[in-house]
Motif scaffolding. Structure first.
Motif, PDB file in Angstrom:
ATOM      1  N   ASN A 128     -33.947 -41.811   5.183  1.00 29.44           N
ATOM      2  CA  ASN A 128     -34.133 -40.694   6.106  1.00 29.44           C
ATOM      3  C   ASN A 128     -33.311 -40.774   7.386  1.00 29.44           C
ATOM      4  OD1 ASN A 128     -36.341 -39.115   4.752  1.00 29.44           O
ATOM      5  ND2 ASN A 128     -37.261 -41.148   4.794  1.00 29.44           N
ATOM      6  N   SER A 129     -32.347 -41.678   7.419  1.00 34.78           N
ATOM      7  CA  SER A 129     -31.543 -41.861   8.622  1.00 34.78           C
ATOM      8  C   SER A 129     -30.079 -42.075   8.246  1.00 34.78           C
ATOM      9  CB  SER A 129     -32.015 -43.114   9.385  1.00 34.78           C
ATOM     10  OG  SER A 129     -33.388 -43.088   9.633  1.00 34.78           O
ATOM     11  N   TYR A 134     -32.160 -48.902  12.883  1.00 32.34           N
ATOM     12  CA  TYR A 134     -32.359 -50.050  13.763  1.00 32.34           C
ATOM     13  C   TYR A 134     -33.661 -50.787  13.457  1.00 32.34           C
ATOM     14  CZ  TYR A 134     -28.778 -47.633  16.442  1.00 32.34           C
ATOM     15  OH  TYR A 134     -27.625 -46.998  16.832  1.00 32.34           O
ATOM     16  N   ALA A 135     -34.327 -50.388  12.378  1.00 35.95           N
ATOM     17  CA  ALA A 135     -35.560 -51.082  12.010  1.00 35.95           C
ATOM     18  C   ALA A 135     -35.207 -52.532  11.675  1.00 35.95           C
ATOM     19  CB  ALA A 135     -36.210 -50.408  10.808  1.00 35.95           C
ATOM     20  N   GLU A 165     -37.000 -46.518  20.320  1.00 37.27           N
ATOM     21  CA  GLU A 165     -35.964 -45.667  19.741  1.00 37.27           C
ATOM     22  C   GLU A 165     -36.489 -45.204  18.406  1.00 37.27           C
ATOM     23  OE1 GLU A 165     -32.863 -44.724  16.872  1.00 37.27           O
ATOM     24  OE2 GLU A 165     -34.190 -46.465  16.781  1.00 37.27           O
ATOM     25  N   THR A 166     -36.303 -43.938  18.103  1.00 38.10           N
ATOM     26  CA  THR A 166     -36.731 -43.401  16.819  1.00 38.10           C
ATOM     27  C   THR A 166     -35.770 -42.307  16.387  1.00 38.10           C
ATOM     28  OG1 THR A 166     -38.659 -42.635  15.562  1.00 38.10           O
ATOM     29  CG2 THR A 166     -38.309 -41.654  17.757  1.00 38.10           C
ATOM     30  N   GLY A 167     -35.990 -41.784  15.206  1.00 40.72           N
ATOM     31  CA  GLY A 167     -35.098 -40.771  14.663  1.00 40.72           C
ATOM     32  C   GLY A 167     -35.594 -39.360  14.905  1.00 40.72           C
ATOM     33  N   SER A 168     -34.892 -38.431  14.294  1.00 38.25           N
ATOM     34  CA  SER A 168     -35.214 -37.010  14.396  1.00 38.25           C
ATOM     35  C   SER A 168     -35.508 -36.466  13.008  1.00 38.25           C
ATOM     36  CB  SER A 168     -34.028 -36.236  14.971  1.00 38.25           C
ATOM     37  OG  SER A 168     -33.716 -36.684  16.257  1.00 38.25           O
ATOM     38  N   GLY A 169     -36.261 -35.399  12.968  1.00 38.66           N
ATOM     39  CA  GLY A 169     -36.551 -34.732  11.711  1.00 38.66           C
ATOM     40  C   GLY A 169     -37.995 -34.900  11.303  1.00 38.66           C
ATOM     41  N   GLN A 170     -38.349 -34.222  10.239  1.00 37.17           N
ATOM     42  CA  GLN A 170     -39.735 -34.161   9.772  1.00 37.17           C
ATOM     43  C   GLN A 170     -40.329 -35.534   9.490  1.00 37.17           C
ATOM     44  OE1 GLN A 170     -40.193 -31.674   6.334  1.00 37.17           O
ATOM     45  NE2 GLN A 170     -42.411 -31.651   6.482  1.00 37.17           N
ATOM     46  N   LYS A 196     -26.711 -43.322  22.288  1.00 38.97           N
ATOM     47  CA  LYS A 196     -27.251 -42.006  21.954  1.00 38.97           C
ATOM     48  C   LYS A 196     -26.423 -41.360  20.857  1.00 38.97           C
ATOM     49  CE  LYS A 196     -29.730 -38.248  22.858  1.00 38.97           C
ATOM     50  NZ  LYS A 196     -30.592 -37.998  21.738  1.00 38.97           N
ATOM     51  N   SER A 197     -27.106 -40.712  19.920  1.00 41.05           N
ATOM     52  CA  SER A 197     -26.435 -39.935  18.878  1.00 41.05           C
ATOM     53  C   SER A 197     -27.207 -38.634  18.692  1.00 41.05           C
ATOM     54  CB  SER A 197     -26.400 -40.725  17.563  1.00 41.05           C
ATOM     55  OG  SER A 197     -27.682 -40.741  16.965  1.00 41.05           O
ATOM     56  N   ASP A 198     -26.725 -37.786  17.795  1.00 39.46           N
ATOM     57  CA  ASP A 198     -27.442 -36.548  17.504  1.00 39.46           C
ATOM     58  C   ASP A 198     -28.740 -36.817  16.759  1.00 39.46           C
ATOM     59  OD1 ASP A 198     -25.484 -35.011  18.691  1.00 39.46           O
ATOM     60  OD2 ASP A 198     -24.407 -34.649  16.815  1.00 39.46           O
ATOM     61  N   PHE A 199     -28.877 -38.009  16.181  1.00 40.30           N
ATOM     62  CA  PHE A 199     -30.041 -38.330  15.357  1.00 40.30           C
ATOM     63  C   PHE A 199     -31.139 -39.057  16.122  1.00 40.30           C
ATOM     64  CE2 PHE A 199     -32.333 -41.284  12.580  1.00 40.30           C
ATOM     65  CZ  PHE A 199     -32.924 -40.372  11.725  1.00 40.30           C
ATOM     66  N   ASN A 200     -30.775 -40.026  16.932  1.00 42.09           N
ATOM     67  CA  ASN A 200     -31.823 -40.849  17.543  1.00 42.09           C
ATOM     68  C   ASN A 200     -32.361 -40.258  18.837  1.00 42.09           C
ATOM     69  OD1 ASN A 200     -29.673 -41.506  19.197  1.00 42.09           O
ATOM     70  ND2 ASN A 200     -29.737 -43.674  18.765  1.00 42.09           N
ATOM     71  N   GLN A 201     -33.570 -40.695  19.163  1.00 42.26           N
ATOM     72  CA  GLN A 201     -34.277 -40.273  20.356  1.00 42.26           C
ATOM     73  C   GLN A 201     -34.844 -41.508  21.036  1.00 42.26           C
ATOM     74  OE1 GLN A 201     -36.913 -36.748  19.877  1.00 42.26           O
ATOM     75  NE2 GLN A 201     -36.626 -37.138  17.694  1.00 42.26           N
TER      76      GLN A 201
END
Length: 161
Positions: free
Chosen positions: A37-38, A44-45, A120-125, A150-155
């Motif tokens: 899913n990433s 980074y897990a 830090e975590t990802g984006s999406g459902q 920072k990327s478009d995916f991580n938060q």
């Protein structure tokens, strides 16, 4: 195997040496899911060897003899902790167990005199439930920290302690 909603008092959160096969399987499941899913450059897990590094403390939540969830705290510096590898076993989702692990990590971070707890975590459902948990507990968006970019995916989120 589906589990009936447990009495939350039956959950035991304890520091874990990552030796139990159930815990190792949960870590493997977490990594597998993160890779599904990433984007590959955004996983980074921590795997088992990294979770056993100095500065990282791991806890598991147990319901009886079943590993229900895992979470880790990484020391970024003397004032900052980072939540790593939060994961609930699929049989125990939406029972409040992740919240118990999160509260335990926050309590330990406070006892270590950290002034800030980041993640830090990802984006999406796939990440929506975790994001809801963190926001409910008071984590707010923040800038990238540590070695993250920072990327478009991580938060990134932080809780001032």
């Amino acid at each position: 195997m589906k589990i009936d909603r447990p009495e939350m008092t039956n959950i035991v959160v304890k520091q874990d040496p990552l030796e139990d096969p159930q815990v190792r399987d949960l870590v493997a499941l977490h990594l597998e899911d993160m890779h599904k899913n990433s984007p590959q450059d955004s996983v980074y897990a921590l795997d088992l060897s990294n979770l056993q590094q100095p500065g990282v403390t791991v806890w598991t939540a147990w319901m009886g003899d079943q590993a229900a969830a895992i979470g880790a705290l990484n020391e970024v510096d003397k004032q900052t902790g980072e939540i790593k590898s939060m994961r609930t076993h699929p049989d125990f989702l939406r029972m409040g167990i992740a919240g118990q692990v999160l509260e335990h990590i926050i309590t330990v971070a406070q006892s270590r005199s950290y002034t800030r707890l980041c993640l830090e975590t990802g984006s999406g459902q796939t990440f929506d439930a975790a994001l809801g948990l963190y926001r409910k507990r008071g984590f707010a968006p923040c800038d990238a920290f540590g070695a993250y970019e920072k990327s478009d995916f991580n938060q990134f989120f932080a809780l001032e302690l």
